[in-house]
Design a protein around this motif. Structure first.
Motif, PDB file in Angstrom:
ATOM      1  N   HIS A 135       0.833  -1.453  -0.089  1.00 33.15           N
ATOM      2  CA  HIS A 135      -0.035   0.079   0.031  1.00 33.15           C
ATOM      3  C   HIS A 135       0.999   1.395  -0.173  1.00 33.15           C
ATOM      4  N   SER A 136       2.064   1.165   0.683  1.00 28.79           N
ATOM      5  CA  SER A 136       2.415   2.247   0.817  1.00 28.79           C
ATOM      6  C   SER A 136       3.366   3.135  -0.470  1.00 28.79           C
ATOM      7  N   LEU A 137       4.351   1.886  -1.330  1.00 27.73           N
ATOM      8  CA  LEU A 137       4.763   1.569  -1.913  1.00 27.73           C
ATOM      9  C   LEU A 137       3.314   2.423  -3.520  1.00 27.73           C
ATOM     10  N   ALA A 138       2.383   1.382  -3.364  1.00 28.02           N
ATOM     11  CA  ALA A 138       1.080   2.536  -4.316  1.00 28.02           C
ATOM     12  C   ALA A 138       1.533   3.547  -4.451  1.00 28.02           C
ATOM     13  N   GLY A 139       0.719   4.261  -3.470  1.00 28.58           N
ATOM     14  CA  GLY A 139       0.610   4.817  -3.047  1.00 28.58           C
ATOM     15  C   GLY A 139       2.063   6.401  -2.873  1.00 28.58           C
ATOM     16  N   CYS A 140       3.302   5.518  -3.265  1.00 26.88           N
ATOM     17  CA  CYS A 140       4.002   7.236  -3.695  1.00 26.88           C
ATOM     18  C   CYS A 140       4.235   6.874  -4.940  1.00 26.88           C
ATOM     19  N   LEU A 141       3.520   5.827  -5.510  1.00 27.57           N
ATOM     20  CA  LEU A 141       4.151   5.489  -7.678  1.00 27.57           C
ATOM     21  C   LEU A 141       2.594   5.914  -8.237  1.00 27.57           C
ATOM     22  N   PHE A 142       2.018   5.802  -7.599  1.00 28.33           N
ATOM     23  CA  PHE A 142       0.573   7.009  -8.120  1.00 28.33           C
ATOM     24  C   PHE A 142       0.556   8.060  -8.081  1.00 28.33           C
ATOM     25  N   PHE A 143       1.332   8.800  -7.389  1.00 30.35           N
ATOM     26  CA  PHE A 143       1.934  10.434  -7.687  1.00 30.35           C
ATOM     27  C   PHE A 143       2.206  10.823  -8.233  1.00 30.35           C
ATOM     28  N   GLY A 144       3.870   9.431  -8.467  1.00 26.94           N
ATOM     29  CA  GLY A 144       4.658   9.825  -9.503  1.00 26.94           C
ATOM     30  C   GLY A 144       4.226   9.699 -10.460  1.00 26.94           C
ATOM     31  N   ALA A 145       3.607   8.928 -11.029  1.00 24.28           N
ATOM     32  CA  ALA A 145       3.011   8.287 -12.595  1.00 24.28           C
ATOM     33  C   ALA A 145       1.594   9.127 -12.519  1.00 24.28           C
ATOM     34  N   PHE A 146       0.980   9.671 -11.972  1.00 28.18           N
ATOM     35  CA  PHE A 146       0.345  10.415 -12.102  1.00 28.18           C
ATOM     36  C   PHE A 146       1.110  12.383 -12.791  1.00 28.18           C
ATOM     37  N   SER A 147       2.171  12.224 -11.909  1.00 28.42           N
ATOM     38  CA  SER A 147       2.713  13.674 -12.671  1.00 28.42           C
ATOM     39  C   SER A 147       3.379  13.444 -13.616  1.00 28.42           C
ATOM     40  N   ALA A 148       4.018  12.538 -13.654  1.00 25.95           N
ATOM     41  CA  ALA A 148       4.303  12.223 -15.484  1.00 25.95           C
ATOM     42  C   ALA A 148       3.563  12.185 -16.023  1.00 25.95           C
ATOM     43  N   LYS A 149       2.624  11.517 -16.067  1.00 25.82           N
ATOM     44  CA  LYS A 149       0.962  11.966 -17.267  1.00 25.82           C
ATOM     45  C   LYS A 149       0.632  13.068 -17.437  1.00 25.82           C
ATOM     46  N   MET A 150       0.981  13.908 -16.486  1.00 26.81           N
ATOM     47  CA  MET A 150       0.203  14.972 -16.629  1.00 26.81           C
ATOM     48  C   MET A 150       1.468  16.330 -17.253  1.00 26.81           C
ATOM     49  N   LEU A 151       2.396  15.380 -17.205  1.00 28.63           N
ATOM     50  CA  LEU A 151       4.025  16.174 -18.179  1.00 28.63           C
ATOM     51  C   LEU A 151       3.389  15.349 -19.169  1.00 28.63           C
ATOM     52  N   LEU A 152       3.003  15.027 -19.526  1.00 28.21           N
ATOM     53  CA  LEU A 152       3.190  14.185 -20.811  1.00 28.21           C
ATOM     54  C   LEU A 152       1.450  14.490 -21.878  1.00 28.21           C
ATOM     55  N   LEU A 153       1.140  14.638 -21.222  1.00 29.60           N
ATOM     56  CA  LEU A 153      -0.231  15.342 -22.073  1.00 29.60           C
ATOM     57  C   LEU A 153       0.021  16.916 -22.662  1.00 29.60           C
ATOM     58  N   ARG A 154       1.043  17.612 -22.029  1.00 28.69           N
ATOM     59  CA  ARG A 154       1.447  19.011 -22.715  1.00 28.69           C
ATOM     60  C   ARG A 154       2.977  17.965 -24.066  1.00 28.69           C
ATOM     61  N   ALA A 155       3.305  17.460 -23.724  1.00 22.08           N
ATOM     62  CA  ALA A 155       4.529  17.120 -25.009  1.00 22.08           C
ATOM     63  C   ALA A 155       3.658  17.728 -26.175  1.00 22.08           C
ATOM     64  N   GLU A 156       4.728  16.923 -27.226  1.00 21.73           N
ATOM     65  CA  GLU A 156       3.899  16.922 -28.598  1.00 21.73           C
ATOM     66  C   GLU A 156       4.649  15.766 -29.083  1.00 21.73           C
ATOM     67  N   ARG A 157       3.755  15.230 -30.604  1.00 21.52           N
ATOM     68  CA  ARG A 157       4.842  14.635 -30.828  1.00 21.52           C
ATOM     69  C   ARG A 157       5.265  13.058 -30.426  1.00 21.52           C
ATOM     70  N   LEU A 158       4.135  12.842 -29.211  1.00 19.82           N
ATOM     71  CA  LEU A 158       4.092  11.412 -28.225  1.00 19.82           C
ATOM     72  C   LEU A 158       4.329   9.783 -29.017  1.00 19.82           C
ATOM     73  N   PRO A 159       5.169   9.261 -28.891  1.00 17.93           N
ATOM     74  CA  PRO A 159       4.437   7.812 -29.693  1.00 17.93           C
ATOM     75  C   PRO A 159       2.452   7.896 -28.892  1.00 17.93           C
ATOM     76  N   GLY A 160       2.296   7.213 -30.074  1.00 16.89           N
ATOM     77  CA  GLY A 160       0.187   6.594 -29.429  1.00 16.89           C
ATOM     78  C   GLY A 160       0.303   5.874 -28.037  1.00 16.89           C
ATOM     79  N   TRP A 161       1.751   5.267 -28.172  1.00 13.02           N
ATOM     80  CA  TRP A 161       1.387   3.933 -27.146  1.00 13.02           C
ATOM     81  C   TRP A 161       1.473   4.560 -25.717  1.00 13.02           C
ATOM     82  N   LEU A 162       1.516   5.891 -25.576  1.00  9.63           N
ATOM     83  CA  LEU A 162       2.624   5.753 -24.315  1.00  9.63           C
ATOM     84  C   LEU A 162       1.849   6.688 -23.288  1.00  9.63           C
ATOM     85  N   LEU A 163       0.699   7.473 -23.937  1.00 10.05           N
ATOM     86  CA  LEU A 163       0.155   8.154 -22.852  1.00 10.05           C
ATOM     87  C   LEU A 163      -1.445   6.834 -22.161  1.00 10.05           C
TER      88      LEU A 163
END
Length: 198
Positions: free
Chosen positions: A140-168
């Motif tokens: 639970h502790s690991l998943a909670g920390c990883l959730f906010f880390g992965a969420f941060s990455a997703k928010m940054l990737l949403l602003r990026a251009e020309r990403l591979p279609g599979w990444l998001l």
């Protein structure tokens, strides 16, 4: 004797333009590094912080654990709605056509899920800290920390251009997966142990 037609137009090919073509690795590496930094920072804070025992409570609930479990369940439900809407938008639900309102529903379900998850994380980190005294709590502790880390990455990737279609979709799936693990090892465990109670 030359085989080139003297009346044919000359064709020149443009030289490669820097910054075009395949996206640079920085478009993926920076969000990945941010994800790792966020997850490690939250874990480190939870580990070194002296747990306060509780961080908040809401009127009408019998305990902080019940509040946390219901908020986490709400976050999980909205995250599930976001996954379903994403599958519809990508045309991955057989027989379901993406309606015009689905993109708005997709964005807002993600926002609501995140907003519901924040007070849960505050309670976990401030009230309980990063613990690992048994396997359920450790996951639970690991998943909670990883959730906010992965969420941060997703928010940054949403602003990026020309990403591979599979990444998001992959990163979005990772966000949902770690949130599911966090929910299974906390809210579901709470309801199974203490009953579905407020």
């Amino acid at each position: 004797m030359s085989n080139v037609d003297p009346h044919a137009p000359t064709v020149s090919f443009p030289s490669p333009v820097r910054g075009r073509g395949r996206p640079g690795a920085a478009r993926w590496i920076v969000p990945a590094l941010v994800a790792v930094a966020v997850a490690v920072a939250l874990g480190a804070y939870g580990r070194i912080h002296d747990p306060a025992g509780t961080a908040f409570n809401l009127a009408g609930f019998s305990s902080t654990g019940a509040v946390k479990s219901w908020l986490a369940t709400g976050a999980f439900a909205f995250a599930l709605a976001q996954v379903v809407s994403a599958l519809a938008l990508y045309g991955r639900l057989p027989g379901v056509l993406a309606a015009p309102w689905m993109s708005t529903a997709h964005r807002w379900s993600g926002r609501v899920a995140f907003l519901l998850a924040v007070p849960v994380a505050v309670h976990c980190l401030y009230g309980l800290g990063f613990q690992s005294f048994d396997s359920r709590v450790m996951w639970h502790s690991l998943a909670g920390c990883l959730f906010f880390g992965a969420f941060s990455a997703k928010m940054l990737l949403l602003r990026a251009e020309r990403l591979p279609g599979w990444l998001l979709p992959v990163v979005g799936g990772l966000v949902f997966t770690v949130l599911t693990v966090a929910w299974l090892t906390s809210a579901l465990w709470f309801f199974r142990t203490f009953g579905v109670t407020t």
